[in-house]
Every structure is written in C-alpha cells, then in structure tokens.
Design a protein around this motif. Structure first.
Motif, PDB file in Angstrom:
ATOM      1  N   THR A   1      46.881  35.896  51.079  1.00  0.00           N
ATOM      2  CA  THR A   1      47.485  35.947  49.748  1.00  0.00           C
ATOM      3  C   THR A   1      48.785  35.145  49.787  1.00  0.00           C
ATOM      4  O   THR A   1      49.349  34.903  50.849  1.00  0.00           O
TER       5      THR A   1
ATOM      6  N   THR B   1      52.050  33.173  44.593  1.00  0.00           N
ATOM      7  CA  THR B   1      51.600  32.720  43.270  1.00  0.00           C
ATOM      8  C   THR B   1      50.368  33.503  42.792  1.00  0.00           C
ATOM      9  O   THR B   1      49.838  33.208  41.729  1.00  0.00           O
TER      10      THR B   1
ATOM     11  N   GLN C   1      47.363  33.824  44.470  1.00  0.00           N
ATOM     12  CA  GLN C   1      46.079  33.368  44.993  1.00  0.00           C
ATOM     13  C   GLN C   1      45.643  34.268  46.147  1.00  0.00           C
ATOM     14  O   GLN C   1      46.470  34.678  46.964  1.00  0.00           O
TER      15      GLN C   1
ATOM     16  N   ASP D   1      42.448  33.275  41.864  1.00  0.00           N
ATOM     17  CA  ASP D   1      43.809  32.928  41.477  1.00  0.00           C
ATOM     18  C   ASP D   1      43.939  33.244  39.990  1.00  0.00           C
ATOM     19  O   ASP D   1      42.971  33.649  39.350  1.00  0.00           O
TER      20      ASP D   1
END
Length: 183
Positions: free
Chosen positions: A121, A124, A126, A152
C-alpha cells in the motif's frame, strides 16, 4: 573347539570385518551430524526493527517477529518465517508499505521472495495484493507471475503477471481485467 590356523583365520577375519563395519557406522553418524549442524542458522533474532539508511537518510524500515540468518552456507540467505512489515521511503519521504506472512532475502542476488498474503500500500491509496512477489533491491523493482489485484482510487484491476516500480509509477502487467474510471 580346537584352534587350527583355519579357525584362527576365520575368527580374525570376522573380528576385523565387525571392527570395520562398526567404525564406518560411527563415522557415517558423525558425517550426518556435521551436515545437519551446518544448515543451522548462524544468527537468530526475535522482534527485530532494522532501519536502512543512505547518506543519513532512512531508505526503509523492516520489522519482523523473527529472523533467521544463514550467512555461513554456500548460498547465504536471511529468512523471516513469521512475516515482515517494511516501510520504503522515496526521495521525497513518501512511504510505501509492504507486508507478507513469510519472506526470504537472498544475499548474493539482492532478491527478496515475499509469500503469503502479500500486500503493498502507499499514501495515495493504491493497494497491490498477491500470494507471491519478488523484490529486486538493487533496481527497486517488484515482479510476479502469480495472479494479483490492484486497487486505487480510480478502480480495481485483476491480472496474472506484473512488474512495477516501488512507487507504482511504472506498471507492466499481463492479462489484465477490471474497471477503471476514465479521466
């Protein structure tokens, strides 16, 4: 029983054969013990927290409940049988988090094999998930031939076989399916 030269020769031969047989068995057991002992870890640590730095800047932090170091064998490696949690930092201080239930770091190749519920991870949002993933430390590059899920904020994709940079800026995937929001 009379001892003739023939009987003496038989007794001597039998005694010599038994002596050779038992001494070989003893040596074989010693060889087995030494081979077994050589594959024991040369180092073992519990509850580790290692910080890797370069020029005074933290590059990564590795946390694991157990580490076994096999540094004295022909192909040295470090094993993390109870999993790892790694935080990777880029040049700007942004973090990427790597978790797996098991990991092996091969010292001569700078390759790490992550297995079991591998999850990456970043800040942001994702998320990358698979069952096995390799990390090339020298090139800071991940890859797998296993099936994966990548999520994401724009959507979710699935595939089998992928390689990507540690910051997800470059992703090369094979056989991808899923829904991603258009920009």
């Amino acid at each position: 029983m009379t001892f003739s030269p023939k009987n003496s020769l038989i007794v001597f031969t039998t005694a010599f054969a038994m002596l050779v047989l038992f001494s070989c068995e003893s040596n074989f057991k010693e060889v087995q013990k030494s081979n077994f002992a050589e594959f024991m870890p040369s180092g073992e640590a519990d509850s580790i927290n290692i910080k890797y730095t370069d020029s005074g800047r933290i590059k990564s932090i590795l946390i694991s409940p157990k580490m076994l170091d096999y540094a004295t064998i022909e192909f040295p490696f470090t094993e993390f049988p109870n999993g790892i949690h790694v935080t990777l930092y880029d040049e700007n201080g942004k973090k990427t988090f790597v978790n797996s239930k098991y990991a092996v770091s091969f010292k001569n190749t700078d390759l790490i094999d992550l297995r079991g519920a591998v999850k990456i991870t970043n800040e942001t949002g994702q998320i990358f998930e698979t069952e096995q993933l390799y990390f090339d430390q020298k090139n800071e590059w991940f890859y797998t031939e296993k099936s994966f899920k990548f999520s994401d904020p724009k959507g979710v994709s699935y595939g089998e076989g992928v390689d990507f940079s540690k910051d997800f800026k470059i992703i090369n995937s094979q056989g991808v399916s899923g829904e991603v929001e258009k920009q």
